[in-house]
Design an enzyme around this catalytic site. Sequence first.
Site, PDB file in Angstrom:
ATOM      1  N   HIS A   1       0.890  -1.140   0.026  1.00 36.04           N
ATOM      2  CA  HIS A   1      -0.262  -0.154  -0.048  1.00 36.04           C
ATOM      3  C   HIS A   1       0.519   1.300  -0.289  1.00 36.04           C
ATOM      4  O   HIS A   1       2.262   1.905   0.804  1.00 36.04           O
ATOM      5  CB  HIS A   1      -0.806  -0.118   1.243  1.00 36.04           C
ATOM      6  CG  HIS A   1      -0.348   0.606   2.870  1.00 36.04           C
ATOM      7  ND1 HIS A   1      -0.010   1.949   2.553  1.00 36.04           N
ATOM      8  CD2 HIS A   1      -0.274  -0.440   3.519  1.00 36.04           C
ATOM      9  CE1 HIS A   1      -0.089   1.952   3.963  1.00 36.04           C
ATOM     10  NE2 HIS A   1       0.389   0.190   4.270  1.00 36.04           N
ATOM     11  N   CYS A   2       0.171   2.527  -0.412  1.00 34.82           N
ATOM     12  CA  CYS A   2       0.749   3.776  -0.209  1.00 34.82           C
ATOM     13  C   CYS A   2      -0.321   4.484   0.512  1.00 34.82           C
ATOM     14  O   CYS A   2       0.011   4.093   1.760  1.00 34.82           O
ATOM     15  CB  CYS A   2       1.460   3.888  -1.652  1.00 34.82           C
ATOM     16  SG  CYS A   2      -0.160   4.036  -2.749  1.00 34.82           S
ATOM     17  N   LYS A   3      -0.924   6.049  -0.069  1.00 39.81           N
ATOM     18  CA  LYS A   3      -1.108   6.389   0.538  1.00 39.81           C
ATOM     19  C   LYS A   3      -3.087   6.225  -0.248  1.00 39.81           C
ATOM     20  O   LYS A   3      -3.804   5.599   0.227  1.00 39.81           O
ATOM     21  CB  LYS A   3      -1.247   8.071   0.088  1.00 39.81           C
ATOM     22  CG  LYS A   3      -1.683   8.657   1.501  1.00 39.81           C
ATOM     23  CD  LYS A   3      -0.995  10.575   1.142  1.00 39.81           C
ATOM     24  CE  LYS A   3      -1.432  11.026   2.259  1.00 39.81           C
ATOM     25  NZ  LYS A   3      -1.711  12.157   1.456  1.00 39.81           N
TER      26      LYS A   3
ATOM     27  N   THR B   1       1.225   1.808  -5.928  1.00 37.25           N
ATOM     28  CA  THR B   1       1.715   0.955  -5.687  1.00 37.25           C
ATOM     29  C   THR B   1       1.056  -0.003  -6.599  1.00 37.25           C
ATOM     30  O   THR B   1       1.500  -1.422  -7.273  1.00 37.25           O
ATOM     31  CB  THR B   1       0.218   0.584  -4.959  1.00 37.25           C
ATOM     32  OG1 THR B   1       0.280   0.746  -3.307  1.00 37.25           O
ATOM     33  CG2 THR B   1      -0.222  -0.778  -4.220  1.00 37.25           C
TER      34      THR B   1
END
Lengths: 204, 204
Positions: B114-116, B122
């Site tokens: 995950h990222c934001k 991602t």
Amino acid sequence: MGLILEVENGDDDNDAVLVPPPNFAMVEDCIFRSSFPTSSNFPFLQTLNLRSIIYLCPEPYPEENLEFLRSQNIRLFQFAIEGKTDVSTPILKDSVMDALKVLIDVRNHPVLIHCKRGKHRTGCLVGCLRKLQNWCLSSVFEEYQRFAGVKSRTMDLTFIEMFDILSLSQCLYSIIYQYHGYGSKKRRLLYKDENLQKPRLTSF
Amino acid sequence: MGLILEVENGDDDNDAVLVPPPNFAMVEDCIFRSSFPTSSNFPFLQTLNLRSIIYLCPEPYPEENLEFLRSQNIRLFQFAIEGKTDVSTPILKDSVMDALKVLIDVRNHPVLIHCKRGKHRTGCLVGCLRKLQNWCLSSVFEEYQRFAGVKSRTMDLTFIEMFDILSLSQCLYSIIYQYHGYGSKKRRLLYKDENLQKPRLTSF
């Protein structure tokens, strides 16, 4: 499935490039979804080792696809759902319920669900599966919309929301199954004494 | 994962409703992707039995999330990729390559990327994984766009297209692995003598 690599064939990349059908995705371990696959997708589909296909349109399955299914020993389950069915029809509910029974039956896994574009009919079936898995409704809708995009239909979302999960559980009870627990709250639907591996010919 | 059912708790549905993080999806068996999970998603994440998380932002991981990871014995791999990195930076390539090495290492599975928002960083990492899996580029792009939606970025697509798959294969060779063949063309990356099950405490 897992990580399918072709590191041995670094030299002939073009031969080996795999083409998933549009809107292809993995729903769960051994459950896939997509739009209608064509012959260009067959090499990719082969990598999934499918045991069955759930096809959600009333139109007859093309001979070319039937031939591929025969060659791979894949079973076809067809549920004739019209492209723009009125949500209120009880027939739709019954069809989706029947399709769900096939879908959650691990004896049919790995299974590919598809309709025409993999948006509405497929999205409804997956949405009902998510309800069964106890996902919150907003997440179920988000997933539906990820695949339907601008073609998202309110009547589909209403159908998913109204779909009777209690009667679904009743249906589950009617299937022979056993629980396989990983933790305190999780259960995996498994058949007793069921060989979950697709029988395969091995030559030495 | 599989079909997680709560049929026993038919009466207290509200307690059991699971909330996946936005943009959650299964990428492959034991590989998941999503946006930044918050505490409301922790019960859902627990059902995945994660062994690790690949986190693609430079910002420090929130204490609340770290606490969840500690309680679940989940390992955090952080790769500090800026939200709007210039595609030409070699640092980005290196970071994605390092993340890919962690991603394809089954000792880290099940893993959540995950990222934001689960769209760009991602999406780039998953796109590079798909190239490694020999998906055709148009399918790789389609998947990227399914999650990025209107926020789709041409520079991300360019990054994925330019990502050197040959050097990637070289990296693969540098990891200790063995092939596990299902058919003539498929290989699953597996570690020898590796216990693939996450060690779990069992109390009777």
